[in-house]
Design a protein around this motif. Sequence first.
Motif, mmCIF file in Angstrom:
data_model
loop_
_atom_site.group_PDB
_atom_site.id
_atom_site.type_symbol
_atom_site.label_atom_id
_atom_site.label_comp_id
_atom_site.label_asym_id
_atom_site.label_seq_id
_atom_site.Cartn_x
_atom_site.Cartn_y
_atom_site.Cartn_z
ATOM 1 N N LYS A 1 31.747 -86.117 -32.984
ATOM 2 C CA LYS A 1 31.712 -86.228 -34.448
ATOM 3 C C LYS A 1 33.092 -86.127 -35.091
ATOM 4 N N LYS A 2 34.132 -86.086 -34.229
ATOM 5 C CA LYS A 2 35.518 -86.045 -34.714
ATOM 6 C C LYS A 2 35.778 -84.841 -35.620
ATOM 7 N N ILE A 3 35.310 -83.689 -35.160
ATOM 8 C CA ILE A 3 35.544 -82.432 -35.866
ATOM 9 C C ILE A 3 36.623 -81.652 -35.099
ATOM 10 N N ARG A 4 37.684 -81.290 -35.803
ATOM 11 C CA ARG A 4 38.731 -80.524 -35.128
ATOM 12 C C ARG A 4 38.222 -79.122 -34.826
ATOM 13 N N LEU A 5 38.175 -78.762 -33.560
ATOM 14 C CA LEU A 5 37.719 -77.448 -33.134
ATOM 15 C C LEU A 5 38.935 -76.599 -32.772
ATOM 16 N N VAL A 6 39.206 -75.590 -33.584
ATOM 17 C CA VAL A 6 40.280 -74.648 -33.288
ATOM 18 C C VAL A 6 39.651 -73.464 -32.572
ATOM 19 N N LEU A 7 39.912 -73.371 -31.283
ATOM 20 C CA LEU A 7 39.319 -72.334 -30.447
ATOM 21 C C LEU A 7 40.348 -71.222 -30.227
ATOM 22 N N ASP A 8 40.123 -70.096 -30.866
ATOM 23 C CA ASP A 8 41.034 -68.958 -30.785
ATOM 24 C C ASP A 8 40.716 -68.158 -29.525
ATOM 25 N N GLU A 9 41.656 -68.181 -28.578
ATOM 26 C CA GLU A 9 41.496 -67.448 -27.319
ATOM 27 C C GLU A 9 42.598 -66.397 -27.149
ATOM 28 N N CYS A 10 42.992 -65.768 -28.230
ATOM 29 C CA CYS A 10 44.119 -64.841 -28.169
ATOM 30 C C CYS A 10 43.857 -63.610 -27.301
ATOM 31 N N PHE A 11 42.583 -63.326 -27.008
ATOM 32 C CA PHE A 11 42.265 -62.173 -26.155
ATOM 33 C C PHE A 11 41.696 -62.596 -24.798
ATOM 34 N N VAL A 12 41.798 -63.858 -24.470
ATOM 35 C CA VAL A 12 41.181 -64.351 -23.236
ATOM 36 C C VAL A 12 41.804 -63.722 -21.994
ATOM 37 N N ILE B 1 36.574 -76.641 -37.527
ATOM 38 C CA ILE B 1 35.819 -75.427 -37.211
ATOM 39 C C ILE B 1 36.774 -74.415 -36.599
ATOM 40 N N PHE B 2 36.639 -73.156 -37.003
ATOM 41 C CA PHE B 2 37.354 -72.067 -36.346
ATOM 42 C C PHE B 2 36.343 -71.251 -35.551
ATOM 43 N N LEU B 3 36.631 -71.122 -34.273
ATOM 44 C CA LEU B 3 35.743 -70.420 -33.350
ATOM 45 C C LEU B 3 36.603 -69.484 -32.510
ATOM 46 N N CYS B 4 36.130 -68.275 -32.290
ATOM 47 C CA CYS B 4 36.930 -67.277 -31.566
ATOM 48 C C CYS B 4 36.142 -66.740 -30.374
ATOM 49 N N SER B 5 36.736 -66.831 -29.192
ATOM 50 C CA SER B 5 36.110 -66.304 -27.979
ATOM 51 C C SER B 5 37.210 -65.866 -27.001
ATOM 52 N N PRO B 6 37.321 -64.577 -26.703
ATOM 53 C CA PRO B 6 36.533 -63.446 -27.166
ATOM 54 C C PRO B 6 36.694 -63.232 -28.670
ATOM 55 N N SER B 7 35.597 -62.855 -29.317
ATOM 56 C CA SER B 7 35.591 -62.761 -30.767
ATOM 57 C C SER B 7 36.313 -61.510 -31.249
ATOM 58 N N ASN B 8 36.851 -61.624 -32.438
ATOM 59 C CA ASN B 8 37.517 -60.511 -33.104
ATOM 60 C C ASN B 8 36.808 -60.286 -34.438
ATOM 61 N N PRO B 9 36.208 -59.122 -34.669
ATOM 62 C CA PRO B 9 36.506 -57.816 -34.061
ATOM 63 C C PRO B 9 35.497 -57.327 -33.030
ATOM 64 N N VAL B 10 34.618 -58.172 -32.516
ATOM 65 C CA VAL B 10 33.486 -57.690 -31.719
ATOM 66 C C VAL B 10 33.778 -57.664 -30.219
ATOM 67 N N GLY B 11 34.568 -58.617 -29.728
ATOM 68 C CA GLY B 11 34.863 -58.661 -28.301
ATOM 69 C C GLY B 11 33.804 -59.337 -27.469
ATOM 70 N N GLN B 12 33.007 -60.224 -28.110
ATOM 71 C CA GLN B 12 31.976 -60.977 -27.396
ATOM 72 C C GLN B 12 32.525 -62.334 -26.942
ATOM 73 N N VAL B 13 31.889 -62.881 -25.917
ATOM 74 C CA VAL B 13 32.336 -64.152 -25.336
ATOM 75 C C VAL B 13 31.217 -65.176 -25.429
ATOM 76 N N ILE B 14 31.563 -66.372 -25.858
ATOM 77 C CA ILE B 14 30.592 -67.464 -25.921
ATOM 78 C C ILE B 14 30.331 -67.945 -24.500
ATOM 79 N N SER B 15 29.087 -68.194 -24.173
ATOM 80 C CA SER B 15 28.782 -68.678 -22.824
ATOM 81 C C SER B 15 29.481 -70.012 -22.587
ATOM 82 N N ILE B 16 29.933 -70.232 -21.374
ATOM 83 C CA ILE B 16 30.635 -71.466 -21.031
ATOM 84 C C ILE B 16 29.746 -72.677 -21.277
ATOM 85 N N PHE B 17 28.467 -72.528 -20.989
ATOM 86 C CA PHE B 17 27.535 -73.638 -21.181
ATOM 87 C C PHE B 17 27.482 -74.051 -22.654
#
Length: 364
Positions: free
Chosen positions: A167-178, A139-155
Amino acid sequence: MEYTHGGDIYTYEGMLDFSVNINPLGASPKVIEAAKRGITQMQMYPDSRCGRLREALSRYLNFPKQGILAGNGAADLIYSIVFAERPSKALIVIPAFSEYKQALQAIECHMEYYETRREDKFCIQDDFLEYLDDSLDMIFLCSPSNPVGQVISIFLLKKIIEECEKKKIRLVLDECFVDFLETTEQEKVTVSMAKQYRYLFILRAFTKIHAIPGLRLGYGITSDEVLVEKIYKIRQPWGVSTPAQEAGIAALSENERILDTKVMIKYEREWMEQQLEEMGFQVMQSKVNYILFQSKYDLFELLKKKKILIRDCSNYDGLEKGWYRVAVRLPEENQRLIQAIYEILEEKEGVQSGKMYYDTRHNV
């Protein structure tokens, strides 16, 4: 080759560039000097494992050195993890950075999409958990998101990380704007979770906050040492230059500059959002250094005539023609952009108010 990103100043010469989202303060003198020192070592090969840089990152993040990888920008690491793992099926949250899709296409991976909604400010909701089934490999997930700039809640983010581990799913969490967020909660929480959850891979970059896109420097964080070795095996050995490594080490001591950047970005972003809303645009409230908004006019072409370059977001999956992203730059530059947009509206709508977006705080 079609260019699908912002920052194409080579095609559009002489433009004031609002299409890329880097620190408007520019690279610090300390970082520039460090890069220059690196140039004096050009007669030697770079350290292929970026030892000193990874040691500095280890201290900075309080994370084991063996779980940190350096890359030739974040994009390099996106391709690296995809080629190392070769997922059969992946999930992308859209709209999203195009390199996720391009990397997965390169290995002919089957892709599925979770499309965020305008009414949710293009941010994922709790129903995202329903998409996490055993058939997914990545899975590719981005927080803060690009191009919107929204943040996923920590919860919610914690629940996603836990479910991916189960479930052994590789989660690639893009935090390039954190680094642009007002608080450091997310960047601390996710690094802490990476120690515990081996299927979490965090992606970050020096590019944005330290304004060194030309040097190309990003890094990944994971507790999966097997994954780290798999990545090393499929990469070319000298992907990060010596000037980039030296600049990265110096950048890690620039905490005060980061704080100054956050203060200025917040102040300017809120002012720009207010002006755009008053002009009638639909604006997605951002948490970082760029703003997504919608216009019925072709602002990309119209602003080019005024020597201003913005990001046309119509090539983002999940966004249609009319969505634009602008960076938050220095006060006088932001004022120039807002004034130019207002002049376009005057011309298009026949309003001749002669209004000037002069603000004494901008000192222009």
